[in-house]
Enzyme design. Structure first.
Site, PDB file in Angstrom:
ATOM      1  N   GLU A   1       0.865  -1.200   0.000  1.00  0.00           N
ATOM      2  CA  GLU A   1       0.000   0.000   0.000  1.00  0.00           C
ATOM      3  C   GLU A   1       0.886   1.229   0.000  1.00  0.00           C
ATOM      4  O   GLU A   1       1.017   1.925   0.998  1.00  0.00           O
ATOM      5  CB  GLU A   1      -0.936  -0.006   1.227  1.00  0.00           C
ATOM      6  CG  GLU A   1      -2.010   1.088   1.159  1.00  0.00           C
ATOM      7  CD  GLU A   1      -2.681   1.365   2.500  1.00  0.00           C
ATOM      8  OE1 GLU A   1      -3.176   0.423   3.129  1.00  0.00           O
ATOM      9  OE2 GLU A   1      -2.689   2.538   2.903  1.00  0.00           O
TER      10      GLU A   1
ATOM     11  N   HIS B   1      -9.077   1.468  -0.409  1.00  0.00           N
ATOM     12  CA  HIS B   1      -8.258   2.307   0.461  1.00  0.00           C
ATOM     13  C   HIS B   1      -9.166   3.317   1.153  1.00  0.00           C
ATOM     14  O   HIS B   1     -10.156   3.756   0.567  1.00  0.00           O
ATOM     15  CB  HIS B   1      -7.194   3.015  -0.395  1.00  0.00           C
ATOM     16  CG  HIS B   1      -6.218   3.799   0.398  1.00  0.00           C
ATOM     17  ND1 HIS B   1      -6.495   5.064   0.886  1.00  0.00           N
ATOM     18  CD2 HIS B   1      -4.966   3.495   0.809  1.00  0.00           C
ATOM     19  CE1 HIS B   1      -5.431   5.483   1.563  1.00  0.00           C
ATOM     20  NE2 HIS B   1      -4.497   4.557   1.531  1.00  0.00           N
TER      21      HIS B   1
ATOM     22  N   ASP C   1       2.609   1.773   3.884  1.00  0.00           N
ATOM     23  CA  ASP C   1       1.900   3.042   3.718  1.00  0.00           C
ATOM     24  C   ASP C   1       2.897   4.187   3.550  1.00  0.00           C
ATOM     25  O   ASP C   1       2.702   5.275   4.081  1.00  0.00           O
ATOM     26  CB  ASP C   1       0.906   3.317   4.863  1.00  0.00           C
ATOM     27  CG  ASP C   1      -0.285   4.153   4.405  1.00  0.00           C
ATOM     28  OD1 ASP C   1      -0.340   4.517   3.210  1.00  0.00           O
ATOM     29  OD2 ASP C   1      -1.154   4.450   5.246  1.00  0.00           O
TER      30      ASP C   1
HETATM   31 MN    MN Z   1      -2.530   4.478   2.558  1.00  0.00          MN
END
Ligand code: MN
Length: 338
Positions: free
Chosen positions: A14, A176, A298
């Protein structure tokens, strides 16, 4: 005990980038239109800020940070809210532009990147075309959507062509987070709860539950959904969702072929993004199996070293660690093995 940098192939699933054609108009909207929880997010990547630099870069600092932390692959995706706040025509054009930009970076660094394609749900026909192009011509690894679009959710039948295309092309759809949709936003304004502290997971968890109870997985059994942030709370709630789905029938609810949790086991996978926490990971392994969990950082919003240190050292079996670091991502996102 430190694990060797090359002991595992580490695939992070991600990992955000942006292009100026998307970032600049969103930032300008924030300056002109005042507070909006999604636009506030964009304003964080101020011109000249380190965050802006890290979101734009696909050739320098990102690869350096990956190398420093032993991260082999970033599965890239356009930062939230992607193209979903633009007018329909503009949004589809921007999705194509971002997908091309990402595919070019993957071509330059084929061993280091894979990518999730953006599309514009607010332009269903254009979205289906872009999904087909992204999966067949650009050879990307799946799709990403930032939860609701103009307050609407993908279980609504007008969006089924998108789900049908994703299922037919075996393109996993990563849902997301973004801030809660307009109709649910107001109570989240208190104490600024609409972002990652609580609103993101409430919004995205709702989206996932809507998909499950709507029956879209009976209609599209090959549809694969991926949720970040340790499953946005759903693994913890599966027992209760099953129990209450059975106990209280609602006239507006579809009749499902299976229990809600069955669809979660078959049609969902989760990533750990931003939840570097042993009890949560152990619970998820127990509840949904290590076969359905993937590593994610992330980047550039969360720290790469923290995520890697957690995943390297968390007390789970080496077999499960390997599944979560690389094998599941290779299988689910069709990322070629090293
Ligand atoms: Mn994210």
């Amino acid at each position: 005990m430190a694990i060797q940098k090359d002991a595992y192939r580490r695939i992070a699933t991600e990992e955000a980038f942006v292009i100026p054609e998307v970032l600049e108009p969103m930032r300008a909207r924030f300056e002109n239109e005042g507070y909006d929880p999604d636009l506030f997010f964009w304003s964080k990547a101020a011109a000249g800020s380190p965050l802006e630099r890290r979101l734009y870069d696909l050739d320098d600092e990102r690869l350096q940070v990956m190398d420093e932390n032993g991260v082999d692959v970033h599965l890239l995706s356009l930062a939230s809210t992607g193209v979903q706040m633009f007018d329909a025509d503009k949004a589809t054009a921007l999705a194509s532009l971002a997908n091309d930009h990402m595919a070019e970076a993957i071509d330059r660094h084929p061993d280091r990147y894979a990518g999730l394609a953006s599309f514009a749900p607010q332009d269903v026909a254009g979205a289906v075309k872009e999904i087909e192009r992204a999966m067949t011509e650009l050879d990307l690894n799946g799709l990403i959507v930032n939860s609701h679009t103009n307050g609407e959710y993908l279980d609504e039948p007008e969006y089924w062509p998108i789900l049908e295309a994703a299922a037919a092309l075996k393109a996993p759809l990563y849902i997301h987070p973004r801030a809660p949709s307009p109709a649910m936003a107001k109570p989240y304004r208190a104490h600024t709860l609409e972002h990652a502290i609580w609103g993101f997971q409430a919004e995205t968890g709702l989206h996932a539950v809507r998909l499950i109870v709507s029956g879209v997985f009976d209609k599209f059994p090959d549809l694969k959904i991926v949720l970040g942030h340790m499953g946005e709370g759903l693994p913890y709630w599966l027992y209760r969702i099953d129990a209450m789905h059975k106990a209280f029938k609602a006239p507006d609810r579809a009749v499902l072929k299976q229990k809600p949790s069955d669809y979660f086991h078959q049609n969902f996978a989760i990533t750990i993004s931003g939840v570097n926490w042993t009890p949560a990971l152990k619970f998820c392994i127990d509840a949904i199996s290590a076969d359905n969990i993937m590593f994610a950082i992330d980047y550039p919003f969360c720290d790469s070293a923290e995520a890697v240190e957690f995943m390297d050292s968390v007390d789970i079996s080496e077999e499960d660690r390997k599944k979560i670091y690389s094998e599941n991502a290779e299988r689910i996102f069709n990322i070629k093995s090293a």
